[in-house]
Design an enzyme around this catalytic site. Structure first.
Site, mmCIF file in Angstrom:
data_model
loop_
_atom_site.group_PDB
_atom_site.id
_atom_site.type_symbol
_atom_site.label_atom_id
_atom_site.label_comp_id
_atom_site.label_asym_id
_atom_site.label_seq_id
_atom_site.Cartn_x
_atom_site.Cartn_y
_atom_site.Cartn_z
ATOM 1 N N ALA A 118 74.955 50.816 16.840
ATOM 2 C CA ALA A 118 75.916 50.236 15.883
ATOM 3 C C ALA A 118 77.243 50.957 16.038
ATOM 4 C CB ALA A 118 75.384 50.382 14.454
ATOM 5 N N CYS A 127 86.921 59.268 30.499
ATOM 6 C CA CYS A 127 87.662 58.943 29.285
ATOM 7 C C CYS A 127 88.727 60.025 29.117
ATOM 8 C CB CYS A 127 86.639 58.970 28.137
ATOM 9 S SG CYS A 127 87.294 58.544 26.558
ATOM 10 N N GLY A 141 88.383 50.029 24.099
ATOM 11 C CA GLY A 141 87.935 49.136 23.045
ATOM 12 C C GLY A 141 88.143 47.653 23.334
ATOM 13 N N CYS A 194 95.181 50.287 25.562
ATOM 14 C CA CYS A 194 94.871 51.462 24.742
ATOM 15 C C CYS A 194 96.087 51.959 23.984
ATOM 16 C CB CYS A 194 94.358 52.572 25.655
ATOM 17 S SG CYS A 194 93.473 53.833 24.751
ATOM 18 N N LYS A 235 98.416 52.643 15.679
ATOM 19 C CA LYS A 235 97.065 53.217 15.794
ATOM 20 C C LYS A 235 96.457 53.438 14.405
ATOM 21 C CE LYS A 235 93.947 55.810 18.221
ATOM 22 N NZ LYS A 235 93.476 56.147 19.503
HETATM 23 C C1 FAD Z 1 87.024 60.617 21.338
HETATM 24 C C2 FAD Z 1 87.204 59.217 21.847
HETATM 25 C C3 FAD Z 1 88.303 58.479 21.464
HETATM 26 C C4 FAD Z 1 88.482 57.185 21.931
HETATM 27 N N1 FAD Z 1 89.610 56.504 21.550
HETATM 28 C C5 FAD Z 1 89.781 55.244 21.987
HETATM 29 C C6 FAD Z 1 90.945 54.513 21.589
HETATM 30 O O1 FAD Z 1 91.789 55.019 20.857
HETATM 31 N N2 FAD Z 1 91.086 53.236 22.025
HETATM 32 C C7 FAD Z 1 90.157 52.663 22.842
HETATM 33 O O2 FAD Z 1 90.350 51.515 23.223
HETATM 34 N N3 FAD Z 1 89.071 53.337 23.251
HETATM 35 C C8 FAD Z 1 88.853 54.602 22.841
HETATM 36 N N4 FAD Z 1 87.729 55.279 23.243
HETATM 37 C C9 FAD Z 1 86.780 54.624 24.186
HETATM 38 C C10 FAD Z 1 85.773 53.669 23.514
HETATM 39 O O3 FAD Z 1 86.470 52.658 22.807
HETATM 40 C C11 FAD Z 1 84.834 54.383 22.565
HETATM 41 O O4 FAD Z 1 84.093 55.363 23.273
HETATM 42 C C12 FAD Z 1 83.836 53.440 21.864
HETATM 43 O O5 FAD Z 1 83.259 54.126 20.788
HETATM 44 C C13 FAD Z 1 82.754 52.942 22.813
HETATM 45 O O6 FAD Z 1 81.977 51.977 22.135
HETATM 46 P P1 FAD Z 1 80.421 51.790 22.462
HETATM 47 O O7 FAD Z 1 79.948 50.740 21.525
HETATM 48 O O8 FAD Z 1 80.198 51.635 23.903
HETATM 49 O O9 FAD Z 1 79.760 53.212 22.062
HETATM 50 P P2 FAD Z 1 79.752 53.939 20.661
HETATM 51 O O10 FAD Z 1 80.838 53.482 19.779
HETATM 52 O O11 FAD Z 1 79.673 55.397 21.010
HETATM 53 O O12 FAD Z 1 78.383 53.477 20.000
HETATM 54 C C14 FAD Z 1 77.141 53.789 20.560
HETATM 55 C C15 FAD Z 1 76.114 53.753 19.441
HETATM 56 O O13 FAD Z 1 74.814 53.781 20.020
HETATM 57 C C16 FAD Z 1 73.988 54.615 19.230
HETATM 58 N N5 FAD Z 1 72.872 55.098 20.058
HETATM 59 C C17 FAD Z 1 72.912 55.860 21.159
HETATM 60 N N6 FAD Z 1 71.652 56.095 21.608
HETATM 61 C C18 FAD Z 1 70.819 55.447 20.765
HETATM 62 C C19 FAD Z 1 69.400 55.333 20.690
HETATM 63 N N7 FAD Z 1 68.585 55.930 21.565
HETATM 64 N N8 FAD Z 1 68.869 54.617 19.681
HETATM 65 C C20 FAD Z 1 69.652 54.010 18.770
HETATM 66 N N9 FAD Z 1 71.013 54.096 18.785
HETATM 67 C C21 FAD Z 1 71.575 54.806 19.782
HETATM 68 C C22 FAD Z 1 74.919 55.745 18.795
HETATM 69 O O14 FAD Z 1 74.417 56.395 17.649
HETATM 70 C C23 FAD Z 1 76.208 54.972 18.514
HETATM 71 O O15 FAD Z 1 76.290 54.548 17.175
HETATM 72 C C24 FAD Z 1 87.528 56.595 22.808
HETATM 73 C C25 FAD Z 1 86.419 57.351 23.192
HETATM 74 C C26 FAD Z 1 86.250 58.653 22.731
HETATM 75 C C27 FAD Z 1 85.042 59.440 23.189
#
Ligand code: FAD
Length: 429
Positions: free
Chosen positions: A9, A159, A320, A353, A388
């Site tokens: 989520a 990243c 994102g 971004c 932002k």
């Molecule tokens: C510090 C940081 C800042 C960033 N800032 C930006 C920004 O400003 N703009 C932008 O465009 N992008 C940004 N990014 C890049 C990207 O948008 C984010 O990393 C984003 O959160 C990725 O989305 P996601 O859904 O792939 O993973 P996430 O948002 O990390 O979600 C993954 C989810 O999976 C769950 N999960 C993992 N393993 C399991 C499991 N075994 N069982 C159940 N649940 C599990 C986790 O708990 C988590 O809730 C940033 C990244 C980082 C690290």
């Protein structure tokens, strides 16, 4: 009736659940399984790590909001995926059968690749809300006894934006506290040059970011292979374009935040034939697993080749907006598959971004991600800082409301003045 299960989520999985709910009939069941019982807005973590946000402002008890839209939620880690048997195994021993599975599990943070790195070692992280809280606690101790800071990204990182963002935010915070003069800051990155960003640069990102670092007295080391970290000391091998050692650095620090390389999370990486060697899900152009045809994946957990080979390994970022295009493609493809139509929707994977720098910010647009590009620019201005903040509020509000509209597309593209995204359109723009 079909049961669609989403693991994760996060920034990808939560909007996907809402988008699927809006497009599928109520006869289909949707369940989101997440390691924790909250949603965290990861892009706000750098602010939390300097005390500009608190945890409650950037997290949501997501189960309650999903329930209002008729989406089931389980706040437990998935421990095993039986992809042949279409069943998830959960941390409490329960099993959950599915018809379609969508993996949006984000990254596993591979701190172990650099001995001494990470919040259990000697460097901080802003990758999760827990890490950002710990970074903030350490930062407060540091403020009582300031000294050198090292911020950056480890070999294999993909990243880079948040590393730059955090360096500029810390710089701004220390200036506000009138402590900046006591704190030499060094930016250490595996990128071959400043502003590469895992994207071979975007517009004039190299000149602009170098100039910003210079203007704020932040030194840098590029092509940096961080090899180990000890208490208060980072060991970095700087290499040239051929990968040959140029200089060995021993950098003393009182505080450090280094972004790690990413891998896929263990239960996903362990599924036979699903992933590449680093545990990222191999998907086709429709976000669909090549081996398991009822399994889709989006976000940081999918395999994307690096934009180019670099002397110290770097990966391509998954930002994102790009994730949102993957999510929309999956929602359409599952809908089509259920209706017996071909699942042909494709995400555009364009990189957009916004990065905050304290009181100003930088925005980039790379369409498509791999050069040469139709749109390729990098700009700086106070408007990015405000945009932002606006986006953070907008995204969290929409996650509470259960909004299924493409949020990045609606907000970001308007802010950036981009109207059309069809890269392959034959019509002149
Ligand atoms: C510090 C940081 C800042 C960033 N800032 C930006 C920004 O400003 N703009 C932008 O465009 N992008 C940004 N990014 C890049 C990207 O948008 C984010 O990393 C984003 O959160 C990725 O989305 P996601 O859904 O792939 O993973 P996430 O948002 O990390 O979600 C993954 C989810 O999976 C769950 N999960 C993992 N393993 C399991 C499991 N075994 N069982 C159940 N649940 C599990 C986790 O708990 C988590 O809730 C940033 C990244 C980082 C690290």
């Amino acid at each position: 009736m079909a049961h669609i299960v989403i693991i994760g989520a996060g920034v990808g999985g939560t909007p996907l659940a809402y988008e699927l709910r809006a497009s599928l009939g109520r006869e289909h069941r949707i369940t989101v399984v997440n390691s924790t019982d909250y949603f965290q807005f990861v892009p706000s973590n750098p602010w939390l790590a300097v005390g500009w946000r608190s945890r409650d402002k950037i997290t949501l008890p997501i189960g309650r909001h999903l329930a209002r839209r008729g989406i089931d939620f389980i706040g437990l880690p998935v421990t095993r995926i039986d992809a042949d048997g279409n069943t998830l195994h959960l941390a409490d021993g329960r099993t959950l059968p599915y018809d379609y599975l969508v993996v949006t599990t984000g990254p596993r943070l591979a701190f172990e690749e650099v001995p001494g790195a990470g919040p259990e070692g000697h460097t901080q992280s802003v990758c999760t809300v827990d890490h950002a809280e710990q970074a903030w606690a350490r930062y407060q101790e540091f403020l009582d006894d300031p000294g050198p800071i090292v911020i950056g990204a480890m070999p294999g990182a993909s990243c880079f934006g948040p590393a730059y963002e955090y360096a500029f935010i810390v710089n701004a915070d220390l200036k506000r506290r009138r402590l900046r003069k006591k704190v030499p800051i060094t930016f250490v990155t595996s990128e071959p040059y400043i502003g590469h960003l895992g994207l071979a640069g975007v517009g004039d990102s190299k000149t602009l970011l170098e100039s910003e670092l210079r203007n704020h007295d932040i030194k840098w080391i590029t092509n940096a292979k961080t090899t180990r970290v000890e208490a208060g000391k980072m060991f970095v091998t700087e290499v040239d374009a051929n990968g040959a050692t140029v200089k060995e650095h021993e950098l003393p620090f009182k505080y450090s935040m280094m972004l790690p390389a990413f891998k896929g999370v263990d239960p996903v990486a362990r599924v036979e034939g699903l992933c590449n060697p680093r545990g990222f899900v191999l998907v086709d152009e429709h976000q669909r697993s090549r081996k398991y045809r009822n399994l889709f994946a989006a976000g940081v957990c999918i395999a994307i080749p690096p934009v180019e080979t670099t002397p110290v390994p770097t990966g391509a970022p998954k930002t994102g907006y790009m994730i949102e295009t993957m999510v929309t493609a999956i929602a359409k493809n599952i809908q089509a598959d259920l209706a017996g139509r071909p699942a042909t929707a494709q995400g555009s994977w364009n990189a957009i971004c916004l990065a905050d720098m304290g009181s100003t910010g930088a925005a980039f647009v790379a369409l498509p991600q791999i050069p040469p590009r139709n749109v390729n620019w990098f700009r700086k201005g106070r408007w990015v800082h405000w945009a932002k903040i606006g986006f953070e509020k907008y995204f969290l509000y929409k996650m509470k409301q259960g909004n299924s509209e493409p949020l990045y597309e609606k907000f970001m593209l308007r802010v950036l003045g981009i109207e059309r995204l069809e890269q392959d359109s034959k019509a002149p723009h």
